[in-house]
Each structure stands twice: as structure tokens, then as C-alpha cells.
Design a protein around this motif. Structure first.
Motif, PDB file in Angstrom:
ATOM      1  N   TYR A 670      36.642  46.060 118.593  1.00 48.27           N
ATOM      2  CA  TYR A 670      37.053  46.713 117.352  1.00 48.27           C
ATOM      3  C   TYR A 670      36.240  47.990 117.117  1.00 48.27           C
ATOM      4  O   TYR A 670      36.767  49.000 116.625  1.00 48.27           O
ATOM      5  CB  TYR A 670      36.876  45.760 116.165  1.00 48.27           C
ATOM      6  CG  TYR A 670      37.893  44.643 116.095  1.00 48.27           C
ATOM      7  CD1 TYR A 670      39.227  44.850 116.436  1.00 48.27           C
ATOM      8  CD2 TYR A 670      37.524  43.367 115.661  1.00 48.27           C
ATOM      9  CE1 TYR A 670      40.160  43.833 116.357  1.00 48.27           C
ATOM     10  CE2 TYR A 670      38.455  42.344 115.573  1.00 48.27           C
ATOM     11  CZ  TYR A 670      39.766  42.575 115.921  1.00 48.27           C
ATOM     12  OH  TYR A 670      40.678  41.554 115.838  1.00 48.27           O
ATOM     13  N   GLN A 671      34.957  47.936 117.435  1.00 50.98           N
ATOM     14  CA  GLN A 671      34.125  49.133 117.251  1.00 50.98           C
ATOM     15  C   GLN A 671      34.593  50.267 118.149  1.00 50.98           C
ATOM     16  O   GLN A 671      34.612  51.436 117.734  1.00 50.98           O
ATOM     17  CB  GLN A 671      32.660  48.780 117.530  1.00 50.98           C
ATOM     18  CG  GLN A 671      32.029  47.891 116.462  1.00 50.98           C
ATOM     19  CD  GLN A 671      30.655  47.365 116.855  1.00 50.98           C
ATOM     20  OE1 GLN A 671      30.219  47.516 118.012  1.00 50.98           O
ATOM     21  NE2 GLN A 671      29.975  46.734 115.913  1.00 50.98           N
ATOM     22  N   ARG A 672      34.983  49.944 119.383  1.00 46.21           N
ATOM     23  CA  ARG A 672      35.502  50.993 120.282  1.00 46.21           C
ATOM     24  C   ARG A 672      36.783  51.594 119.722  1.00 46.21           C
ATOM     25  O   ARG A 672      36.989  52.815 119.761  1.00 46.21           O
ATOM     26  CB  ARG A 672      35.755  50.414 121.671  1.00 46.21           C
ATOM     27  CG  ARG A 672      34.497  50.145 122.485  1.00 46.21           C
ATOM     28  CD  ARG A 672      34.844  49.920 123.948  1.00 46.21           C
ATOM     29  NE  ARG A 672      35.759  48.819 124.151  1.00 46.21           N
ATOM     30  CZ  ARG A 672      35.401  47.551 124.272  1.00 46.21           C
ATOM     31  NH1 ARG A 672      34.107  47.223 124.233  1.00 46.21           N
ATOM     32  NH2 ARG A 672      36.306  46.606 124.460  1.00 46.21           N
ATOM     33  N   LEU A 673      37.649  50.752 119.204  1.00 44.28           N
ATOM     34  CA  LEU A 673      38.894  51.265 118.625  1.00 44.28           C
ATOM     35  C   LEU A 673      38.606  52.165 117.435  1.00 44.28           C
ATOM     36  O   LEU A 673      39.233  53.226 117.273  1.00 44.28           O
ATOM     37  CB  LEU A 673      39.791  50.104 118.173  1.00 44.28           C
ATOM     38  CG  LEU A 673      40.361  49.194 119.260  1.00 44.28           C
ATOM     39  CD1 LEU A 673      41.160  48.063 118.625  1.00 44.28           C
ATOM     40  CD2 LEU A 673      41.248  49.979 120.216  1.00 44.28           C
ATOM     41  N   HIS A 674      37.658  51.758 116.602  1.00 46.65           N
ATOM     42  CA  HIS A 674      37.340  52.530 115.403  1.00 46.65           C
ATOM     43  C   HIS A 674      36.796  53.912 115.763  1.00 46.65           C
ATOM     44  O   HIS A 674      37.014  54.886 115.024  1.00 46.65           O
ATOM     45  CB  HIS A 674      36.319  51.765 114.554  1.00 46.65           C
ATOM     46  CG  HIS A 674      36.012  52.432 113.247  1.00 46.65           C
ATOM     47  ND1 HIS A 674      36.930  52.489 112.214  1.00 46.65           N
ATOM     48  CD2 HIS A 674      34.894  53.078 112.798  1.00 46.65           C
ATOM     49  CE1 HIS A 674      36.399  53.134 111.188  1.00 46.65           C
ATOM     50  NE2 HIS A 674      35.161  53.500 111.519  1.00 46.65           N
ATOM     51  N   GLN A 684      47.528  52.309 122.459  1.00 49.39           N
ATOM     52  CA  GLN A 684      47.563  51.559 123.718  1.00 49.39           C
ATOM     53  C   GLN A 684      46.346  50.655 123.852  1.00 49.39           C
ATOM     54  O   GLN A 684      46.460  49.500 124.276  1.00 49.39           O
ATOM     55  CB  GLN A 684      47.640  52.532 124.896  1.00 49.39           C
ATOM     56  CG  GLN A 684      48.957  53.297 124.961  1.00 49.39           C
ATOM     57  CD  GLN A 684      48.919  54.437 125.966  1.00 49.39           C
ATOM     58  OE1 GLN A 684      47.932  54.595 126.691  1.00 49.39           O
ATOM     59  NE2 GLN A 684      49.972  55.242 125.998  1.00 49.39           N
ATOM     60  N   ALA A 685      45.173  51.181 123.465  1.00 50.03           N
ATOM     61  CA  ALA A 685      43.961  50.369 123.543  1.00 50.03           C
ATOM     62  C   ALA A 685      44.023  49.188 122.578  1.00 50.03           C
ATOM     63  O   ALA A 685      43.572  48.076 122.896  1.00 50.03           O
ATOM     64  CB  ALA A 685      42.741  51.241 123.256  1.00 50.03           C
ATOM     65  N   THR A 686      44.587  49.417 121.387  1.00 49.33           N
ATOM     66  CA  THR A 686      44.733  48.335 120.413  1.00 49.33           C
ATOM     67  C   THR A 686      45.648  47.245 120.954  1.00 49.33           C
ATOM     68  O   THR A 686      45.334  46.047 120.877  1.00 49.33           O
ATOM     69  CB  THR A 686      45.289  48.878 119.084  1.00 49.33           C
ATOM     70  OG1 THR A 686      44.397  49.877 118.571  1.00 49.33           O
ATOM     71  CG2 THR A 686      45.455  47.761 118.065  1.00 49.33           C
ATOM     72  N   SER A 687      46.780  47.666 121.507  1.00 49.06           N
ATOM     73  CA  SER A 687      47.731  46.697 122.061  1.00 49.06           C
ATOM     74  C   SER A 687      47.083  45.877 123.171  1.00 49.06           C
ATOM     75  O   SER A 687      47.276  44.660 123.248  1.00 49.06           O
ATOM     76  CB  SER A 687      48.968  47.427 122.592  1.00 49.06           C
ATOM     77  OG  SER A 687      49.643  48.098 121.548  1.00 49.06           O
ATOM     78  N   GLU A 772      50.442  42.552 117.102  1.00 51.91           N
ATOM     79  CA  GLU A 772      50.370  43.947 116.648  1.00 51.91           C
ATOM     80  C   GLU A 772      50.947  44.100 115.245  1.00 51.91           C
ATOM     81  O   GLU A 772      50.452  44.903 114.447  1.00 51.91           O
ATOM     82  CB  GLU A 772      51.107  44.851 117.635  1.00 51.91           C
ATOM     83  CG  GLU A 772      50.389  44.961 118.981  1.00 51.91           C
ATOM     84  CD  GLU A 772      51.113  45.856 119.953  1.00 51.91           C
ATOM     85  OE1 GLU A 772      51.337  47.033 119.630  1.00 51.91           O
ATOM     86  OE2 GLU A 772      51.480  45.375 121.040  1.00 51.91           O
ATOM     87  N   ARG A 773      51.988  43.328 114.942  1.00 52.09           N
ATOM     88  CA  ARG A 773      52.577  43.432 113.607  1.00 52.09           C
ATOM     89  C   ARG A 773      51.589  42.979 112.536  1.00 52.09           C
ATOM     90  O   ARG A 773      51.339  43.688 111.556  1.00 52.09           O
ATOM     91  CB  ARG A 773      53.852  42.592 113.539  1.00 52.09           C
ATOM     92  CG  ARG A 773      54.436  42.516 112.140  1.00 52.09           C
ATOM     93  CD  ARG A 773      55.721  41.708 112.109  1.00 52.09           C
ATOM     94  NE  ARG A 773      56.241  41.656 110.759  1.00 52.09           N
ATOM     95  CZ  ARG A 773      56.024  40.664 109.897  1.00 52.09           C
ATOM     96  NH1 ARG A 773      55.288  39.629 110.279  1.00 52.09           N
ATOM     97  NH2 ARG A 773      56.536  40.700 108.687  1.00 52.09           N
ATOM     98  N   ALA A 774      51.023  41.781 112.708  1.00 54.17           N
ATOM     99  CA  ALA A 774      50.090  41.264 111.704  1.00 54.17           C
ATOM    100  C   ALA A 774      48.861  42.168 111.595  1.00 54.17           C
ATOM    101  O   ALA A 774      48.390  42.479 110.501  1.00 54.17           O
ATOM    102  CB  ALA A 774      49.678  39.838 112.062  1.00 54.17           C
ATOM    103  N   TYR A 775      48.346  42.594 112.736  1.00 54.36           N
ATOM    104  CA  TYR A 775      47.179  43.478 112.752  1.00 54.36           C
ATOM    105  C   TYR A 775      47.507  44.801 112.055  1.00 54.36           C
ATOM    106  O   TYR A 775      46.718  45.337 111.284  1.00 54.36           O
ATOM    107  CB  TYR A 775      46.755  43.720 114.199  1.00 54.36           C
ATOM    108  CG  TYR A 775      45.545  44.614 114.365  1.00 54.36           C
ATOM    109  CD1 TYR A 775      44.257  44.089 114.303  1.00 54.36           C
ATOM    110  CD2 TYR A 775      45.694  45.972 114.604  1.00 54.36           C
ATOM    111  CE1 TYR A 775      43.145  44.902 114.472  1.00 54.36           C
ATOM    112  CE2 TYR A 775      44.591  46.796 114.769  1.00 54.36           C
ATOM    113  CZ  TYR A 775      43.319  46.266 114.702  1.00 54.36           C
ATOM    114  OH  TYR A 775      42.230  47.075 114.864  1.00 54.36           O
TER     115      TYR A 775
END
Length: 964
Positions: A670-674, A684-687, A772-775
């Protein structure tokens, strides 16, 4: 809120070419290969057939030689479907039907599944110059008109012998006569509309006249067609067809000898009422009197059809269809004088058209009564104020939607199946409505609505253009983002304004919603949109092409609390309303100090209370435990798998990279995504992260200790393994919070039977908050997403015959003196966007207002061995019975005293959102949560400014005789 609509075009229940959503919310995706095959069939000599064959009684299929079946007990000769047609049929697209091969029993089996396929295909044949039979219909031996006519007659006679098809399913029977009574010559009006479409396909310049004939027809159209033919330079063949169209238009608007038809039927049936209709028709002094007689005759025929002799029922329906064409012509003639009518006169004409809609089977008796009552109350008011006038018009705007829903109940699923390979199938329902009294009803009502809006100071805007119709706000809110069709979501790096066929149950996170059909107002996605201030606007079909032309462009969508809509191109002028560091509308903050992860073994729901929510379990288990203690016998038993079990089994497990725990790995991810910039790379990274996390959870092996403890707890609460079923329901610590509902974001697995299946379902439910939807819906509201913990509620299955949602307030005004209820047949009703029976009920039970009937074609039914299935719904006129309504009201009235107060984000009392079920008349309570609406959307200064005119004018006196 005034319910807006543009009847002539709004009634499209799906967007052309996009598919639609059924009871499960799953999309019927277009089949590109199938569409190509259908296009080829239109051009092939035999169409969908590969040859002509004899089909004998003993099952033999023989070459086409004279009397080939005589030694085999007789038979029929017709086309034999080719492999492409058979493959499409196997894929669920029931095309290439041959009437002669279908027996009445086959046509009516499975709630008339094959009959419905025949009706949709006949619509395409009429609309599209023979459709896939374009050339095949002229090929020798492919069809035998005598055999087809005889088969159609047998099917219709079978319908007319069945009581259900004379009463509850009257509309389907009447539509079958319209399409399959081959000796009648077909509908003149349908032939006009089809020929106009075919001419526009052959000559692009004719499209303007085609649109006029379809949307705003009148008697002058015949001359306009002749003038076009004379001056357009078309071929002789096309000119001849245009003259044929003009003659048909002349015939439609020539006063037909309906009196003679009424008299003939009266003599044959022995119905003395027809004599009165004959006299009134012959003495009619104009279009209004003709409409009155035609509508009354249609209504009487519907009511008396079961009592007519069986041999006269076909004649009765033929007369009803003739009367409908007369009513249509009279309605269009009335509209020519609309500028000379005051509001009272137009409202009185609506009464006649309502009766015609009922006579056509498009309204139920209950719907007719509801609309008539609203009309009567409006016309009887001596001191009418503008606010009350608009409210009454909102009720009168419902019948066209009810009519579309009723057609969708019978034909919608079949339409969507055909639309996978032929988008024109989706024109059936709007074409049917525009080809009857609903068209003039809509035009009259639209004039009244536009007039009321002008008096109120209301003005909708679509890309800078003022519009008086075709936009209707369901949820208030203000949003900006790229305009995208539902099928293209994910192509944008920012939340989109999505254009969808309806409010889909599994709609991903979006900024705003534009829909062509609204589902029901109490579905999970609607409740979530209300909670988060996501604007949701129903869009009329006349604007869909314009919207499609702006796909990919940044737009702003505004929907005010009173229903004013603005849809505009984004630009610098909107910057002040969308500051770069905008404050979040809702924020999810987890009290980690409150969390108790030490409880890991299953917890009986009976021992839980509301205060346990967010501590050891989520709000479902905690609040249902509380509810069970307050309402004994009305909540089925349950067992909760606490947060601690999720922590031990999932988060404390070794990380996939072997470094630390899954929790450590997830936090680092999560920190990398942020740290990444918004854009496709971050998406793409989140998915990828979420997919890996779900795979990890779903692949977890349960410890022997957990399995033993769960088996023992299940036996203790529910009984021997396999003797019961449970709904396996997600229950997180980040839902049903004071400021965030989270309705419908995570998974529920229905009616799971057996320990091994329950364990598998637990894994799936644990993984579901990481879709992905809930997130997407949740993530924008959370600073620390790793603080999400998942409990699971195992809730004993109730074999519900109906279920739904109750809000203990009026949806529009939040008035606690009312409740709003949405109910469907079967289990899980009302929460997935189904077309539900929607009622507004006074808390004291003194008034029940029908908002919509239950017209979902399918109902979910539990299966004895586990799981569930969608089965044909019965579609009763009245679903929730008086005793059941009183049971719900008793709960609503007692909640403030018997249940701990539900609050919103500001700590104020909030209405309750209660999911319920009935099994054999007994009420069960399945969930309770606060009903949350966005204060930001309802207090936004810009949105309130759109309503300023309405607020100032609401008390203005209205004189119906003065409004023109």
C-alpha cells in the motif's frame, strides 16, 4: 423531487448495442462474431437455414420430394437450421424459429419461453425487412404459410384457454395476438413504423421524416412523405414504397368504422355493453369523444375477457387492438390542439389515456387506481399550490415507467438475448410504447411538467442547452471526470462519469452515474451513491447519442436536492467548485485501540450485541445479535467468525516474499502504491497487488484446530452437518459506520450447505473486500487501508418467498412519518437493483402509495442441496400483502424504543435501513444499519442555488384553467 421523463424516448430500457443487466446484475455482452453471422444470414438465399427438408412424425428428416413423409406418419416441410444458427441457439439466442415446428405445449413451457422468442423475432422481422429471413422468406419450401398460420392459431387458442393468460398475463396474450394472428394482417401502426425505418435505411435523407413519424406523428405526415418522394430523386421502387407508407398513414388517421366492429362483436358475444359503445362512437363529435369510447371498450374487454365464450376471445382481442389504433389516432389529433388547452383539460385527457393504457395491459388495476387517485385529488384541490402541483405531476409521470417495466417483465430477458447479436432488438419496448396511447400521454404530461418547471424557475441544462425533459435526478451530488460507457471503465486514471444501462449491482467506483433505467431506489448501489454524494441521473434516450459523442471528454455532472440537472463540459469556470485539495466527503477512520483480536474461535450471534461492532466482529453480526435479543423469533440464528480468526489465518501468515508477515507485505505494498503518481501505472500496480492478495487468501489452508472448533460451533448452533444451510456474509470493520455505509461492496455466498463448502465460502468472503471494486469505493476514504479486518457471519438460511429493504423514512424528504419499502420475490430481493415493488407507507398504516410494481423477470430461489438459482418470477399485481405491511410497520414503529439509536457522522439520529424476508407470511429481519445520505450533496451551495427558484415559488397558487 419531481420525477422527470421524456416518454417518447425514455422508455428504452437499455442502451442500443450495449447489452443490459438482469436480475443478477450480470451483463449480456454483445457477441461480435454472432452479429457478423446474423448479418450474413440476412444476405444468404436460405437465411439461417442450410437446406429444405421434410420433418416426419416418426423423427425422420428427409429430402424435399413430394409426399416424402407419407410412409412415416405424415410431417411438415420447412427449412432446416444451419450450424451457425444452431450454435447461436445453443449459446442462448433463440433465433431462427419456425412456427410450424412449435406445439402449444412447447410454446408455453417454462413461462412461455419459446412464445416470447417468437414475439421478439417477429418484431425484428417486421422492423428490419424480414431480418435473417430477408431472402429466405421467398425461397421455395422454407416456410409453409398454411402450416405456420395453423400453428400460430393453435398457440393462440391454447393461451386463450388458460385462466392465467386471460387475467394476470393478459399483456403477454394480447401481444401474442398482435404478433401471431397472421390472418389479421398485422398492426397498421407497426407496419408504418417498420416501413419508415426501412426507407430511412435505404435513403439517409428520409431519416428526418422517419424520426418525425416515430416520435411526433400526426395526420400531416402522409403529405410530407409524398412531398419528399416527389422531390428527392429516389428510385421508382423506393418511391412506390413511400407512396405505400403515405397511404397507410392516411388510413391510420382516417376515422375507422369502429362502431361496426363493436356492433359485430356485441352480436357474436352477447355483450350488451357493446351497443352503448356503438351509439357513443357514432355520436362522437371529435377526437376526445372517440378516445373516450375506444379506451372504455379496451378496458371493458380486458375485464370481461375470461367471461367471454372461448370461441370469441380471439375476436375480443382483435377488437381491442383495433380500438387501440383508434385511440392512438385520436390521441395524436388531440395533441394538435394542445396550445389551446388549459392544464385542467390536458389532465382530463390524461385520464382517458390512462384507461387506454390499462386496456392495453400496460398498467395493472392497482397502478391505474394509484394514478387516477392522484389525478382526482389534484383536480379537486381548491387552493392548489405549485409545490403540491409538481408532486402530483411526479405521480402522474410513473405510468409510462410502469408500462415499460411491465413489458420488460415479459420480454426483457428475451430482448437482451437477441440484442447480443442484433442491437435492433432493444427497440422493441420503446417502439411498443411509442406505438400506442403512451406516446400522447407522454406528450401531454411533458407539456404540463415543462410548464410547472417554468413557474418554479427550474431549468435543466445539457452541454449549455436548456432542456425541459429527459433528465431526472435520483441522487443529488456534484462530480467531475471523464465521460465513459460502462464497458470502458478502467481505461481512465480518474473516477469517471459512467453511462450505464442501469444502476448495476456490481458497479465499480465512479464519480457520477448516468443511467437509462434506474432499477430500484433501495438497491445497494443506490444507497452507496446516496451515502457518498455520487450524483445519479436517469437520461432519456434522445440524449444518448449526444452523450456517446463525448466519450473520453471531461465533464461535470450536477444534480440538486430538488432534482435540477446540469451536465456540462469541464473547464476553468468549474475550478472554484472543485479545489485541488478538496475535503473528503466521507472519511473512514478505524479505532484500532477498540479492536480485540484475541477472540479467534467462532462466536454464537445470540451472545453478541451492538457494542461488539468494530471490536471482535463487524456490524452485521453485532447488530443482528442485538436485533435478535430485541425481536425474539424474528432473526434466524447465526455464528460469527471474528476478526481475530482473519488476523491469525491470513495476516499473521508468512508473506509471499518470505520477509515478515502478510500484514507487513500488504502494508509495504500500500505504501508503494501511495507513493506512485495517479495514472495507468498505478492502476496496474493496484490491480496486481489486490489479485495477489485475493489469491493468497483464497489459497489459505485452515488449521486443524480452526476446523474442529468451527465444526463444533456449527453443530451447537445449527445442528448436524448437512441439515441446514447458511448465508456466508462478509462483516468488516469499515462498513455501516456513522459516515459510511459500504452497502453491497463485499461478498455474500447464499445458502451454503456442508462444512467443507462453508470453509471454502469463508475464504472467498475473506478475499472479497480486496476486489478492485470494493477497494475503489473504499480506498478514497481511507488513509490506512491495511487497517481493514474481515469477520464472517454464518446466518441460517430463511427459505424466503419474498424479501426486501425498508427505510424508516421517506426517501425524498427524510420524513420519519413514512417508511419506504422495496420488495421482490425470492431471497435477496431489493438489494441488487431489481425492479422491485416499491411502496411509500405512512407509519400509522393509513396510506400506502405505490411507487413501482415488482416486475423483475427472475427471482432467486434456494436449492435444497445448497446454492441458489434464478427462476421465472410470478409477477403478481400485489406482492407485499396487508398483514406483511403491518408486520413491517410494527417493527418500524417500535425501533426507536426497542433498538439502540442509529446515528450519522454528526451524531444525529438516522433512519434505519432494514433488510427483511417473509417466509409463509412470517417476518424475518436480516440486517439493520443507519440509512445515510450525503450532507455535503444536500448542503452544497452551488446545488442549492439550482433550487432557488423552486424554493421561492413552491407556495405560489396555481390556477389550472389559466395554465396554457
Amino acid at each position: 423531487m419531481l420525477y422527470r421523463f421524456a416518454l417518447p424516448l425514455l422508455m428504452a430500457c437499455t442502451l442500443p448495442g450495449t447489452g443490459a443487466f438482469g436480475a443478477s446484475g450480470a451483463a449480456s455482452s454483445p457477441d461480435a462474431q454472432g452479429q457478423r453471422q446474423v448479418d450474413l444470414m440476412k444476405q444468404q438465399h436460405l437465411g439461417p437455414f442450410e437446406s429444405v427438408r421434410w420433418f416426419c412424425q416418426d423423427g425422420s428428416i428427409l429430402p424435399p420430394k413430394p409426399y416424402a413423409c407419407r410412409p412415416h406418419g405424415g410431417g411438415r416441410q420447412h427449412g432446416k437450421r444451419g450450424p451457425q444458427a444452431e450454435a447461436l441457439r445453443a449459446a442462448g439466442i433463440p433465433l431462427a424459429n419456425v412456427l410450424a415446428e412449435i406445439s402449444p405445449d412447447e410454446a408455453l413451457a417454462d413461462r412461455a419461453r419459446r412464445l416470447k422468442a417468437l414475439l421478439v423475432e417477429q418484431h425484428l422481422v417486421a422492423l428490419d425487412d424480414g431480418w435473417i429471413f430477408r431472402k429466405a422468406r421467398f425461397a421455395r419450401g422454407v416456410f409453409q404459410i398454411e402450416a405456420d398460420t395453423a400453428a400460430a392459431s393453435r398457440i393462440l387458442q391454447a393461451l386463450l384457454r388458460e385462466p392465467r393468460y386471460l387475467d394476470q398475463d393478459f399483456l403477454l396474450t394480447r401481444e401474442a395476438v398482435r404478433r401471431l394472428d397472421l390472418g389479421r394482417g398485422g398492426s397498421l401502426l407497426e407496419g408504418i413504423r417498420a416501413l419508415a425505418s426501412q426507407l430511412a435505411d435505404r435513403d439517409a435523407g428520409f431519416a428526418r421524416l422517419r424520426n418525425k413519424i416515430h416520435s411526433h406523428p400526426d395526420a400531416a405526415d402522409a403529405q410530407a412523405v409524398r412531398a419528399y418522394a416527389a422531390g428527392s430523386g429516389v428510385t421508382e421502387t423506393v418511391r412506390a414504397d413511400m407512396e405505400r407508407l403515405a397511404r397507410d398513414l392516411d388510413a391510420l388517421y382516417t376515422v375507422r368504422p369502429l362502431g361496426a366492429e363493436l356492433a359485430a362483436f356485441g352480436r357474436a358475444s352477447g355483450d350488451p355493453a357493446m351497443g352503448d359503445f356503438v351509439t357513443r362512437w357514432e355520436q362522437a363529435g371529435g377526437a376526445v369523444q372517440r378516445l373516450e369510447v375506444a379506451a372504455a371498450a379496451m378496458s371493458l374487454i380486458r375485464q370481461r375477457l375470461p367471461s367471454y365464450p372461448a370461441g370469441r376471445r380471439m375476436d375480443a382481442l382483435r377488437l381491442s387492438l383495433a380500438a387501440e389504433e383508434a385511440a392512438f389516432a385520436a390521441g395524436r389529433e388531440i395533441l394538435l390542439a394542445i396550445s389551446q388547452m388549459n392544464a385542467r383539460q390536458r389532465l382530463e385527457h390524461l385520464r382517458l389515456m390512462l384507461r387506454a393504457l390499462y386496456g392495453a395491459g400496460l398498467l395493472t388495476g392497482r397502478e391505474l387506481e394509484q394514478a387516477r387517485d392522484a389525478l382526482d385529488q389534484l383536480l379537486e384541490q381548491r387552493d392548489l399550490r405549485l409545490g403540491a402541483y409538481r408532486d402530483a405531476l411526479a405521480v402522474l409521470a410513473r405510468p409510462p415507467v410502469w408500462a415499460a417495466n411491465r413489458l420488460n417483465f415479459y420480454l426483457g430477458e428475451t430482448v437482451r438475448a437477441f440484442a447480443r447479436v442484433e442491437p435492433k432488438a432493444e427497440w422493441l419496448i420503446p417502439d411498443r410504447l411509442r406505438g400506442g396511447p403512451a406516446l400522447s400521454y407522454g406528450d401531454l404530461l411533458e407539456s404540463l411538467v415543462a410548464e410547472a418547471d417554468r413557474l418554479s424557475g427550474i431549468r435543466h441544462e445539457l452541454f449549455g442547452r436548456p432542456v425541459s425533459s429527459g433528465l431526472r435526478a435520483l441522487n443529488p451530488g456534484l462530480a467531475r471526470g471523464p465521460l465513459q460507457p460502462l464497458s470502458a471503465l478502467g481505461e481512465s486514471s480518474s473516477p469517471a462519469i459512467v453511462l450505464a444501462p442501469e444502476s448495476a449491482a456490481d458497479l465499480p467506483a465512479v464519480a457520477g452515474i448516468l443511467t437509462a433505467a434506474e432499477g430500484n431506489a433501495l438497491s445497494h448501489v443506490q444507497l452507496l451513491a446516496r451515502n457518498l454524494g455520487v450524483p445519479n441521473v436517469v437520461v432519456g434516450s434522445e440524449w444518448l447519442e449526444q452523450l456517446a459523442g463525448r466519450y473520453g471528454r471531461q465533464v461535470v455532472l450536477a444534480a440538486s436536492p430538488a432534482g435540477v440537472v446540469r451536465l456540462a463540459e469541464d473547464g476553468p469556470q468549474w475550478a472554484a467548485l472543485f479545489p485541488r485539495q478538496a475535503e473528503r466527503a466521507v472519511s473512514i477512520r478505524v479505532d484500532m485501540a477498540r479492536l480485540d483480536l484475541s477472540r479467534r474461535n467462532p462466536l454464537p450471534m445470540a451472545g453478541l450485541r451492538a457494542d461488539d461492532s468494530g471490536r471482535s466482529v463487524g456490524p452485521k453480526a453485532a447488530k443482528l445479535g442485538e436485533l435478535a435479543s430485541r425481536y425474539p423469533g424474528q432473526v434466524s440464528s447465526g455464528l460469527a467468525i471474528p476478526f481475530g480468526a482473519f488476523r491469525t489465518a491470513v495476516l499473521d501468515a508468512p508473506a509471499p516474499n518470505g520477509q515478515g508477515s502478510v500484514l507487513d507485505w500488504m502494508r509495504q505494498g500500500y505504501q508503494r502504491l501511495h507513493a506512485m503518481e495517479e495514472g495507468p501505472r498505478r492502476q496496474q500496480a493496484t490491480s496486481a497487488l489486490l489479485a495477489e492478495l485475493r489469491s493468497l487468501i483464497e489459497g489459505r489452508a485452515f488449521s486443524a484446530e480452526f476446523r474442529r472448533s468451527l465444526a463444533a460451533a456449527l453443530a451447537d448452533v445449527f445442528g448436524p452437518d448437512g441439515s441446514y444451510g447458511v448465508f456466508v456474509r462478509s462483516d468488516t470493520n469499515v462498513e455501516d459506520l456513522p459516515g459510511f455505509t459500504g452497502a453491497g461492496l463485499n461478498l455474500t455466498v447464499p445458502h451454503v450447505v456442508g462444512l467443507d463448502n462453508i470453509l471454502e465460502a469463508i475464504r472467498r468472503v475473506w478475499a472479497s473486500p480486496f476486489t478492485e471494486r470494493a477497494y475503489g469505493w473504499r480506498q478514497a476514504l481511507m488513509d490506512q487501508p491495511e487497517q481493514l479486518y474481515v469477520a464472517v457471519l454464518l446466518h441460517r438460511t430463511v427459505p424466503a418467498d419474498k424479501s426486501g429493504v425498508m427505510i424508516t423514512a421517506d426517501l425524498g424528504s427524510n420524513d420519519s412519518g413514512w417508511v419506504t419499502v422495496a420488495t421482490n420475490e425470492g431471497v435477496g430481493g431489493g438489494v441488487e437493483g431489481q425492479a422491485a415493488e416499491s411502496l411509500r407507507i405512512r407509519l400509522d398504516g393509513s396510506e400506502v402509495e405505490l411507487l413501482a410494481s415488482a416486475t423483475e423477470p427472475r427471482a432467486r430461489q434456494i436449492l435444497p442441496g445448497g446454492g441458489s438459482a434464478l427462476v421465472p418470477a410470478q409477477g403478481p399485481e400485489v406482492l407485499l400483502q396487508p398483514a406483511e405491511i403491518e408486520a413491517l410497520l410494527a417493527v418500524a414503529r417500535s425501533l426507536p424504543q426497542r433498538y439502540p439509536q442509529l446515528i450519522d457522522a454528526q451524531g444525529r439520529p438516522a433512519p434505519a435501513d432494514v433488510e427483511f424476508a417473509f417466509a409463509n407470511g412470517r417476518l424475518y429481519l436480516n440486517q439493520i444499519r443507519p440509512f445515510l445520505q450525503s450532507d455535503r450533496a444536500r448542503s452544497n451551495a452551488y446545488l442549492l442555488s439550482l433550487d432557488a427558484g423552486l424554493r421561492a415559488a413552491a407556495g405560489r397558487k396555481v390556477e389550472l384553467e389559466a395554465l396554457r
